[in-house]
Design a protein around this motif. Sequence first.
Motif, PDB file in Angstrom:
ATOM      1  N   LYS A  83       0.860  -1.191   0.000  1.00 53.63           N
ATOM      2  CA  LYS A  83       0.000   0.000   0.000  1.00 53.63           C
ATOM      3  C   LYS A  83       0.894   1.238   0.000  1.00 53.63           C
ATOM      4  CE  LYS A  83      -3.493   2.491   2.565  1.00 53.63           C
ATOM      5  NZ  LYS A  83      -4.262   2.608   3.796  1.00 53.63           N
ATOM      6  N   ILE A  84       0.588   2.176  -0.870  1.00 49.56           N
ATOM      7  CA  ILE A  84       1.392   3.397  -0.971  1.00 49.56           C
ATOM      8  C   ILE A  84       1.076   4.320   0.203  1.00 49.56           C
ATOM      9  CG2 ILE A  84       1.852   5.465  -2.339  1.00 49.56           C
ATOM     10  CD1 ILE A  84       1.230   3.748  -4.833  1.00 49.56           C
ATOM     11  N   LEU A  85       2.101   4.671   0.964  1.00 49.81           N
ATOM     12  CA  LEU A  85       1.954   5.606   2.079  1.00 49.81           C
ATOM     13  C   LEU A  85       2.365   7.012   1.661  1.00 49.81           C
ATOM     14  CD1 LEU A  85       3.599   3.327   4.803  1.00 49.81           C
ATOM     15  CD2 LEU A  85       1.166   3.538   4.245  1.00 49.81           C
ATOM     16  N   PHE A  86       3.273   7.098   0.683  1.00 44.96           N
ATOM     17  CA  PHE A  86       3.734   8.380   0.140  1.00 44.96           C
ATOM     18  C   PHE A  86       4.277   8.115  -1.246  1.00 44.96           C
ATOM     19  CE2 PHE A  86       7.425  10.959  -0.924  1.00 44.96           C
ATOM     20  CZ  PHE A  86       6.879  12.226  -0.900  1.00 44.96           C
ATOM     21  N   GLU A  87       4.005   9.049  -2.169  1.00 40.25           N
ATOM     22  CA  GLU A  87       4.559   8.928  -3.508  1.00 40.25           C
ATOM     23  C   GLU A  87       4.755  10.323  -4.083  1.00 40.25           C
ATOM     24  OE1 GLU A  87       3.942   5.781  -7.012  1.00 40.25           O
ATOM     25  OE2 GLU A  87       2.135   6.850  -6.476  1.00 40.25           O
ATOM     26  N   LEU A  88       5.907  10.535  -4.709  1.00 38.77           N
ATOM     27  CA  LEU A  88       6.224  11.832  -5.297  1.00 38.77           C
ATOM     28  C   LEU A  88       5.417  12.029  -6.589  1.00 38.77           C
ATOM     29  CD1 LEU A  88       8.119  14.315  -5.034  1.00 38.77           C
ATOM     30  CD2 LEU A  88       9.724  13.098  -6.515  1.00 38.77           C
ATOM     31  N   HIS A  89       4.691  13.154  -6.653  1.00 41.23           N
ATOM     32  CA  HIS A  89       3.878  13.446  -7.830  1.00 41.23           C
ATOM     33  C   HIS A  89       4.479  14.550  -8.682  1.00 41.23           C
ATOM     34  CE1 HIS A  89       0.109  11.096  -7.232  1.00 41.23           C
ATOM     35  NE2 HIS A  89       0.686  10.925  -6.057  1.00 41.23           N
ATOM     36  N   ASP A  90       5.283  15.407  -8.081  1.00 40.50           N
ATOM     37  CA  ASP A  90       5.861  16.530  -8.822  1.00 40.50           C
ATOM     38  C   ASP A  90       7.070  17.032  -8.052  1.00 40.50           C
ATOM     39  OD1 ASP A  90       6.189  18.392 -10.776  1.00 40.50           O
ATOM     40  OD2 ASP A  90       4.380  19.549 -10.314  1.00 40.50           O
ATOM     41  N   TYR A  91       7.941  17.716  -8.725  1.00 42.95           N
ATOM     42  CA  TYR A  91       9.090  18.348  -8.091  1.00 42.95           C
ATOM     43  C   TYR A  91       9.448  19.591  -8.853  1.00 42.95           C
ATOM     44  CZ  TYR A  91      11.530  15.724 -11.738  1.00 42.95           C
ATOM     45  OH  TYR A  91      11.912  15.198 -12.931  1.00 42.95           O
ATOM     46  N   PHE A  92      10.213  20.472  -8.239  1.00 41.63           N
ATOM     47  CA  PHE A  92      10.566  21.744  -8.853  1.00 41.63           C
ATOM     48  C   PHE A  92      11.862  21.650  -9.622  1.00 41.63           C
ATOM     49  CE2 PHE A  92       7.948  22.673  -5.232  1.00 41.63           C
ATOM     50  CZ  PHE A  92       7.031  23.562  -5.767  1.00 41.63           C
TER      51      PHE A  92
END
Length: 92
Positions: A83-92
């Motif tokens: 189960k995903i607890l955190f996932e990066l969706h975007d970065y600068f």
Amino acid sequence: EIPTPLVENKPTPIYEYAYDEYEVDVHIGNAFLRTTTGTLTTPAGTFKNVVHIEEKYFNTPVSVHFYFAPGYGLIKMTNSQNKILFELHDYF
């Protein structure tokens, strides 16, 4: 608190502070460096040379998987059931 260095697939003790009058560290499980060469895709893109660290806690079926990408830091966390607890969706 995870002592370093981590050696691939060798258990490294995880400690937590016990806030009592003695302030002792309590061994609560083990961390495992699973790989430093993984490739992982998130909504933010595909990352190479991903570091995968798994933490397993004593007396529980729980483990948490942390994935770090060089230059980006933590990009994903999952539990033992994937189960995903955190996932990066975007970065600068």
